[in-house]
Design a protein around this motif. Structure first.
Motif, PDB file in Angstrom:
ATOM      1  N   THR A   1       0.832  -1.208   0.000  1.00 48.09           N
ATOM      2  CA  THR A   1       0.000   0.000   0.000  1.00 48.09           C
ATOM      3  C   THR A   1       0.863   1.254   0.000  1.00 48.09           C
ATOM      4  OG1 THR A   1      -1.761  -1.159   1.192  1.00 48.09           O
ATOM      5  CG2 THR A   1      -1.818   1.241   1.232  1.00 48.09           C
ATOM      6  N   ARG A   2       1.910   1.258   0.831  1.00 49.83           N
ATOM      7  CA  ARG A   2       2.793   2.429   0.897  1.00 49.83           C
ATOM      8  C   ARG A   2       3.593   2.602  -0.383  1.00 49.83           C
ATOM      9  NH1 ARG A   2       5.961   2.785   6.545  1.00 49.83           N
ATOM     10  NH2 ARG A   2       7.014   4.367   5.265  1.00 49.83           N
ATOM     11  N   SER A   3       3.665   1.560  -1.196  1.00 49.17           N
ATOM     12  CA  SER A   3       4.363   1.657  -2.478  1.00 49.17           C
ATOM     13  C   SER A   3       3.419   2.002  -3.620  1.00 49.17           C
ATOM     14  CB  SER A   3       5.075   0.336  -2.794  1.00 49.17           C
ATOM     15  OG  SER A   3       6.048   0.051  -1.826  1.00 49.17           O
ATOM     16  N   GLY A   4       2.212   2.428  -3.302  1.00 52.43           N
ATOM     17  CA  GLY A   4       1.276   2.819  -4.346  1.00 52.43           C
ATOM     18  C   GLY A   4       0.425   1.684  -4.863  1.00 52.43           C
ATOM     19  N   GLY A   5       0.432   0.538  -4.178  1.00 49.30           N
ATOM     20  CA  GLY A   5      -0.375  -0.600  -4.599  1.00 49.30           C
ATOM     21  C   GLY A   5       0.248  -1.359  -5.759  1.00 49.30           C
ATOM     22  N   LEU A   6      -0.430  -2.427  -6.172  1.00 54.77           N
ATOM     23  CA  LEU A   6       0.043  -3.246  -7.288  1.00 54.77           C
ATOM     24  C   LEU A   6      -0.480  -2.690  -8.603  1.00 54.77           C
ATOM     25  CD1 LEU A   6      -0.588  -6.816  -5.813  1.00 54.77           C
ATOM     26  CD2 LEU A   6       1.528  -5.495  -5.752  1.00 54.77           C
ATOM     27  N   THR A   7       0.279  -2.889  -9.662  1.00 58.40           N
ATOM     28  CA  THR A   7      -0.189  -2.521 -10.994  1.00 58.40           C
ATOM     29  C   THR A   7      -1.148  -3.592 -11.498  1.00 58.40           C
ATOM     30  OG1 THR A   7       1.550  -3.686 -12.222  1.00 58.40           O
ATOM     31  CG2 THR A   7       2.076  -1.475 -11.407  1.00 58.40           C
ATOM     32  N   ASN A   8      -1.864  -3.282 -12.554  1.00 58.23           N
ATOM     33  CA  ASN A   8      -2.798  -4.259 -13.126  1.00 58.23           C
ATOM     34  C   ASN A   8      -2.071  -5.445 -13.757  1.00 58.23           C
ATOM     35  OD1 ASN A   8      -5.088  -2.830 -12.422  1.00 58.23           O
ATOM     36  ND2 ASN A   8      -5.090  -1.629 -14.298  1.00 58.23           N
ATOM     37  N   ASN A   9      -0.756  -5.293 -13.931  1.00 56.56           N
ATOM     38  CA  ASN A   9       0.013  -6.376 -14.540  1.00 56.56           C
ATOM     39  C   ASN A   9       0.712  -7.241 -13.483  1.00 56.56           C
ATOM     40  OD1 ASN A   9       0.979  -7.759 -16.864  1.00 56.56           O
ATOM     41  ND2 ASN A   9       2.958  -6.742 -16.673  1.00 56.56           N
ATOM     42  N   ALA A  10       0.379  -7.025 -12.198  1.00 53.97           N
ATOM     43  CA  ALA A  10       1.045  -7.759 -11.126  1.00 53.97           C
ATOM     44  C   ALA A  10       0.544  -9.194 -11.042  1.00 53.97           C
ATOM     45  CB  ALA A  10       0.819  -7.051  -9.796  1.00 53.97           C
ATOM     46  N   LEU A  11       1.454 -10.113 -10.792  1.00 55.30           N
ATOM     47  CA  LEU A  11       1.108 -11.520 -10.594  1.00 55.30           C
ATOM     48  C   LEU A  11       0.842 -11.721  -9.101  1.00 55.30           C
ATOM     49  CD1 LEU A  11       0.805 -14.257 -12.019  1.00 55.30           C
ATOM     50  CD2 LEU A  11       3.206 -14.697 -11.525  1.00 55.30           C
ATOM     51  N   THR A  12      -0.405 -11.532  -8.699  1.00 55.19           N
ATOM     52  CA  THR A  12      -0.743 -11.537  -7.279  1.00 55.19           C
ATOM     53  C   THR A  12      -0.568 -12.908  -6.630  1.00 55.19           C
ATOM     54  OG1 THR A  12      -3.058 -11.855  -7.935  1.00 55.19           O
ATOM     55  CG2 THR A  12      -2.348  -9.610  -7.469  1.00 55.19           C
ATOM     56  N   GLU A  13      -0.553 -13.955  -7.423  1.00 50.65           N
ATOM     57  CA  GLU A  13      -0.397 -15.305  -6.869  1.00 50.65           C
ATOM     58  C   GLU A  13       1.044 -15.614  -6.489  1.00 50.65           C
ATOM     59  OE1 GLU A  13      -1.699 -14.480  -9.756  1.00 50.65           O
ATOM     60  OE2 GLU A  13      -3.423 -15.722 -10.330  1.00 50.65           O
ATOM     61  N   GLU A  14       1.991 -14.773  -6.911  1.00 52.39           N
ATOM     62  CA  GLU A  14       3.407 -15.052  -6.635  1.00 52.39           C
ATOM     63  C   GLU A  14       4.118 -13.771  -6.211  1.00 52.39           C
ATOM     64  OE1 GLU A  14       5.551 -17.330  -9.538  1.00 52.39           O
ATOM     65  OE2 GLU A  14       3.780 -18.467 -10.130  1.00 52.39           O
ATOM     66  N   ILE A  15       3.838 -13.315  -4.985  1.00 53.83           N
ATOM     67  CA  ILE A  15       4.559 -12.177  -4.423  1.00 53.83           C
ATOM     68  C   ILE A  15       5.804 -12.721  -3.735  1.00 53.83           C
ATOM     69  CG2 ILE A  15       4.439 -10.183  -2.903  1.00 53.83           C
ATOM     70  CD1 ILE A  15       2.480 -10.040  -5.210  1.00 53.83           C
ATOM     71  N   THR A  16       6.963 -12.331  -4.210  1.00 53.41           N
ATOM     72  CA  THR A  16       8.220 -12.906  -3.738  1.00 53.41           C
ATOM     73  C   THR A  16       8.876 -12.012  -2.687  1.00 53.41           C
ATOM     74  OG1 THR A  16       8.585 -13.964  -5.887  1.00 53.41           O
ATOM     75  CG2 THR A  16      10.498 -13.719  -4.445  1.00 53.41           C
ATOM     76  N   VAL A  17       9.326 -12.630  -1.596  1.00 52.31           N
ATOM     77  CA  VAL A  17      10.101 -11.930  -0.568  1.00 52.31           C
ATOM     78  C   VAL A  17      11.423 -12.662  -0.405  1.00 52.31           C
ATOM     79  CG1 VAL A  17      10.236 -11.261   1.858  1.00 52.31           C
ATOM     80  CG2 VAL A  17       8.056 -11.097   0.645  1.00 52.31           C
ATOM     81  N   ILE A  18      12.499 -11.929  -0.573  1.00 51.16           N
ATOM     82  CA  ILE A  18      13.843 -12.491  -0.383  1.00 51.16           C
ATOM     83  C   ILE A  18      14.348 -12.003   0.972  1.00 51.16           C
ATOM     84  CG2 ILE A  18      16.201 -12.596  -1.272  1.00 51.16           C
ATOM     85  CD1 ILE A  18      15.023 -12.014  -4.050  1.00 51.16           C
ATOM     86  N   ARG A  19      14.711 -12.953   1.835  1.00 48.17           N
ATOM     87  CA  ARG A  19      15.026 -12.620   3.233  1.00 48.17           C
ATOM     88  C   ARG A  19      16.386 -13.179   3.626  1.00 48.17           C
ATOM     89  NH1 ARG A  19      10.241 -13.671   7.163  1.00 48.17           N
ATOM     90  NH2 ARG A  19       9.715 -11.637   6.288  1.00 48.17           N
ATOM     91  N   GLU A  20      17.112 -12.422   4.451  1.00 46.24           N
ATOM     92  CA  GLU A  20      18.384 -12.877   4.994  1.00 46.24           C
ATOM     93  C   GLU A  20      18.129 -13.644   6.287  1.00 46.24           C
ATOM     94  OE1 GLU A  20      20.978  -9.563   5.526  1.00 46.24           O
ATOM     95  OE2 GLU A  20      20.721  -8.825   3.479  1.00 46.24           O
ATOM     96  N   GLU A  21      18.623 -14.894   6.325  1.00 42.31           N
ATOM     97  CA  GLU A  21      18.433 -15.721   7.507  1.00 42.31           C
ATOM     98  C   GLU A  21      19.698 -16.527   7.773  1.00 42.31           C
ATOM     99  OE1 GLU A  21      15.010 -18.121   6.735  1.00 42.31           O
ATOM    100  OE2 GLU A  21      13.590 -16.606   7.454  1.00 42.31           O
ATOM    101  N   ASN A  22      20.301 -16.294   8.947  1.00 40.39           N
ATOM    102  CA  ASN A  22      21.472 -17.064   9.387  1.00 40.39           C
ATOM    103  C   ASN A  22      22.593 -17.076   8.356  1.00 40.39           C
ATOM    104  OD1 ASN A  22      20.029 -17.834  11.771  1.00 40.39           O
ATOM    105  ND2 ASN A  22      18.998 -19.446  10.585  1.00 40.39           N
ATOM    106  N   GLY A  23      22.852 -15.943   7.763  1.00 43.92           N
ATOM    107  CA  GLY A  23      23.944 -15.836   6.811  1.00 43.92           C
ATOM    108  C   GLY A  23      23.604 -16.282   5.405  1.00 43.92           C
ATOM    109  N   TYR A  24      22.347 -16.634   5.142  1.00 41.03           N
ATOM    110  CA  TYR A  24      21.910 -17.055   3.817  1.00 41.03           C
ATOM    111  C   TYR A  24      20.706 -16.222   3.385  1.00 41.03           C
ATOM    112  CZ  TYR A  24      24.791 -21.190   4.724  1.00 41.03           C
ATOM    113  OH  TYR A  24      25.844 -22.016   5.020  1.00 41.03           O
ATOM    114  N   ARG A  25      20.445 -16.242   2.078  1.00 44.89           N
ATOM    115  CA  ARG A  25      19.247 -15.605   1.551  1.00 44.89           C
ATOM    116  C   ARG A  25      18.244 -16.688   1.152  1.00 44.89           C
ATOM    117  NH1 ARG A  25      23.261 -12.046  -0.420  1.00 44.89           N
ATOM    118  NH2 ARG A  25      22.923  -9.904   0.309  1.00 44.89           N
ATOM    119  N   LYS A  26      17.017 -16.480   1.538  1.00 46.53           N
ATOM    120  CA  LYS A  26      15.960 -17.454   1.250  1.00 46.53           C
ATOM    121  C   LYS A  26      14.792 -16.742   0.586  1.00 46.53           C
ATOM    122  CE  LYS A  26      13.138 -21.064   3.450  1.00 46.53           C
ATOM    123  NZ  LYS A  26      12.832 -21.762   4.724  1.00 46.53           N
TER     124      LYS A  26
END
Length: 267
Positions: A177-202
């Motif tokens: 929401t703070r980023s202006g919402g999703l565009t109409n071309n957004a793939l809402t079924e696959e929102i990806t979050v890349i996170r740092e955990e214990n020295g690795y990215r997941k």
């Protein structure tokens, strides 16, 4: 013959328009009215390397707290039990203590303190216990704040960039929401979050159309998370977009011309 030409052009225009029609963005589409959904506990953030921490030590006796703060520190307990502090001034506490590559912070008097992997409350207790056990302050008040809680927004959102989190917590829906919402071309079924955990990215993938998203480990974001919203279809380059505009304009003119010819032939 004229009817055939007009029909063919209409079909061509319909085909062109269908190429640019995008799926309507829908959040939590299968959520049922008046149904109850258990709230997820807000996870405690773990301190990571290169985090910045604001640490203030206060005491009823300012002289005791002074070595731990650039401008000293004192606290008072009101009649209602409310605690007020002063002395969280500039210098080190203002810009924060950076957690180094070994996961430590260099703190006045106490020296190197292991911070990585601890929650803010755990680090607060660690410093509190040392101040008590080493007879440095009898009744210290330790306040710690994570200064660099931010997430990066990429892909099919209205405004790409970094979001700073002031209150220490943010959900994925709030970040979108703070980023202006999703565009109409957004793939809402696959929102990806890349996170740092214990020295690795997941990488985590969530479907924000499904109520099961409430139970996703990325419903609440953590510091340095990268949120990438995939496009549903390939985004045209500026040159391709201009080409399609010309094609649409030419098709419109052609349709208008054929319509006029058909009209005059009837007369």
């Amino acid at each position: 013959m004229n009817r055939l030409i007009i029909s063919l052009i209409a079909m061509a225009m319909l085909t062109l328009s269908s190429c640019v029609i995008s799926k309507k963005v829908t959040y939590l589409e299968n959520m049922v009215v008046d149904s109850l959904y258990k709230m997820q506990d807000i996870p405690e953030l773990k301190i990571q390397k290169y985090d910045r921490l604001s640490i203030t030590i206060s005491s009823k006796t300012p002289e005791l707290a002074a070595p731990f703060n650039p401008d000293g520190g004192i606290y008072n307990v009101g009649d209602n039990g409310e605690i007020t502090t002063s002395g969280a001034g500039g210098g080190t506490t203002e810009k924060g203590y950076m957690v180094d590559r070994n996961g430590n912070i260099d703190f006045p008097v106490l020296g190197n303190i292991p911070a990585e992997g601890k929650t803010v409350d755990e680090l607060k207790k660690f410093i509190y216990d040392r101040l008590i056990n080493e007879n440095l302050i009898n009744s210290p008040l330790v306040r710690i704040e994570l200064l660099n809680l931010k997430v990066m927004m990429m892909g099919e959102v209205g405004s790409k960039g970094i979001i700073n989190v002031q209150d220490g917590q943010m959900s994925l829906l709030e970040a979108i929401t703070r980023s202006g919402g999703l565009t109409n071309n957004a793939l809402t079924e696959e929102i990806t979050v890349i996170r740092e955990e214990n020295g690795y990215r997941k990488m985590y993938v969530s479907n924000i159309e499904d109520v099961n998203f409430f139970n996703s480990p990325t419903f609440y974001l953590k510091q340095n998370d990268i949120v990438y919203v995939k496009p549903r279809s390939a985004v045209p380059t500026p040159r391709e977009d201009l080409t399609w505009r010309y094609v649409g304009f030419a098709t419109g003119l052609l349709t208008l011309g054929v319509s006029l010819v058909a009209l005059f032939n009837r007369n």
